[in-house]
Design a protein around this motif. Structure first.
Motif, short mmCIF file in Angstrom:
data_model
loop_
_atom_site.label_atom_id
_atom_site.label_comp_id
_atom_site.label_asym_id
_atom_site.label_seq_id
_atom_site.Cartn_x
_atom_site.Cartn_y
_atom_site.Cartn_z
N LEU A 62 60.16 84.05 -20.32
CA LEU A 62 59.41 82.92 -20.89
C LEU A 62 57.93 83.27 -20.87
N LEU A 70 57.03 74.17 -17.78
CA LEU A 70 58.37 73.61 -17.68
C LEU A 70 58.77 73.39 -16.23
N TYR A 73 64.51 73.29 -13.89
CA TYR A 73 65.74 73.27 -14.69
C TYR A 73 65.47 73.22 -16.19
N GLN A 74 64.27 72.85 -16.58
CA GLN A 74 63.92 72.99 -18.01
C GLN A 74 63.87 74.47 -18.39
N ILE A 77 67.57 75.53 -18.91
CA ILE A 77 68.28 75.17 -20.15
C ILE A 77 67.75 76.01 -21.31
N CYS A 78 66.46 76.35 -21.29
CA CYS A 78 65.93 77.24 -22.33
C CYS A 78 66.60 78.61 -22.25
N ALA A 81 70.36 78.34 -23.37
CA ALA A 81 70.51 78.26 -24.83
C ALA A 81 70.19 79.61 -25.47
N LEU B 3 63.09 77.56 -29.14
CA LEU B 3 63.71 76.67 -28.15
C LEU B 3 62.66 75.94 -27.31
N LEU B 4 61.54 76.62 -27.11
CA LEU B 4 60.51 76.06 -26.23
C LEU B 4 59.80 74.86 -26.84
N PRO B 8 63.54 69.22 -23.83
CA PRO B 8 64.64 69.79 -23.02
C PRO B 8 65.88 68.89 -22.95
N LEU B 11 67.79 69.43 -26.05
CA LEU B 11 68.42 70.75 -26.03
C LEU B 11 69.68 70.71 -25.16
N LEU B 12 69.57 70.08 -24.00
CA LEU B 12 70.75 69.94 -23.14
C LEU B 12 71.86 69.19 -23.87
N VAL B 15 73.50 71.53 -26.35
CA VAL B 15 74.29 72.57 -25.67
C VAL B 15 75.57 71.95 -25.11
#
Lengths: 102, 208
Positions: A62, A70, A73-74, A77-78, A81, B3-4, B8, B11-12, B15
């Motif tokens: 990142l 972030l 946990y953000q 998830i990035c 994905a 994605l950034l 979030p 996004l979750l 997914v």
């Protein structure tokens, strides 16, 4: 001995920027978001879809500003994905469609 | 796709929906995983420590092979990286950190605490451990060495703290109530009973 310019930004051992920062010892309860992301990684790991090392690679690559912007946990998830896309487990089109529905 | 740039939570959600639709991770599997992770807590590690204090054979096993020691107490370790156990002595104190991220013996201590994952803890633990643990009110005799151990993705560490004075003849289940998560990371010392506010070897014993 100054490696500050060479180190990756997640490599924080001895990083000067944080040496004078106090420790926030307060308990921070995990949110439902946190627990679900953690659990998804666990399921993906148990099923051989994604390893911890792949999770780490995604987190460690990142951009520095995003890494620190972030929450823990953000970042996960990035990375999750990103890994699912890279492995072809999901496609960009599928993700875009799922995002549009959410 | 960037994605950034996504929220979030969204996004979750996406997914989650895709993994369910593809039969990779159902809501039930995710819920089961959350329940299993919630069940792991510092109480597991505390039980190991207390038994190690009272059973020399178990202590030897725990120091030689933390994973097998945990499994012998029916603590689920399947899929977890190997567990190493660091024995504190009056001359040598251990402090565990993960400078790169947050590697933690979750099977025996549960989710890592927020501060363990913080940039400040990760940066400072390897530079000034004595100053760092002072933030928890922990002071060690100057002659006691501190060894800082970096947990990694492939090997997880916990500390076997010193048994506090005043606990002779205590059974293991009572001893376990004294042991906190911070004691097993090494930022605190197991307090002498009735003396929980203090974290010093030099702290006076309470009057009986």
């Amino acid at each position: 001995m100054d490696h500050e310019g060479l180190r990756a930004h997640h490599d924080l051992g001895g990083a000067q920027k944080y040496l004078c920062q106090g420790i926030d010892q307060a308990a921070h309860a995990l949110t439902d978001f946190d627990k679900e992301v953690d659990a998804i990684r666990g399921v993906l790991g148990a099923k051989g879809v994604m390893t911890v090392d792949e999770l780490r690679r995604g987190i460690e690559s990142l951009p520095e500003a995003d890494y620190h912007r972030l929450t823990y946990y953000q970042r996960w998830i990035c990375s999750i994905a990103d890994n699912l896309l890279a492995r072809g487990v999901i496609t960009e089109a599928e993700l875009a469609a799922a995002l549009a529905e959410s | 796709m960037n994605l950034l740039a996504l929220e979030p939570e969204r996004l979750l959600g996406a997914v989650r929906a895709l993994l369910a639709a593809k039969g990779i991770a159902s809501p039930a599997e995710i819920a089961e995983r959350i329940a299993a992770t919630d069940a792991a807590s510092p109480a597991q590690g505390a039980r190991m420590v207390a038994i190690a204090w009272t059973d020399p054979e178990f202590r030897a096993l725990m120091l030689a092979d933390g994973t097998r020691a945990a499994e012998s107490l029916a603590i689920p370790m399947r899929g977890a990286p190997p567990l190493g156990v660091l024995e504190n002595t009056p001359d040598l104190h251990h402090l565990v950190v993960c400078t790169l991220c947050s590697c933690y013996p979750r099977a025996v201590l549960g989710y890592p605490p927020f501060w363990y994952k913080s940039a400040a803890y990760r940066a400072r633990a390897v530079r000034d451990p004595r100053g760092l643990i002072a933030e928890w009110g922990t002071t060690l005799p100057p002659a006691t060495k501190i060894r800082v151990v970096d947990s990694t993705a492939d090997y997880r560490w916990m500390v076997l703290p010193l048994r506090p004075a005043g606990t002779e003849n205590w059974p293991a289940d009572r001893l376990a109530t004294l042991v906190r998560e911070t004691d097993m990371i090494g930022v605190t010392l197991v307090a002498t009973p009735g003396d929980h506010a203090l974290n010093s070897f030099a702290s006076p014993r309470p009057q009986a």
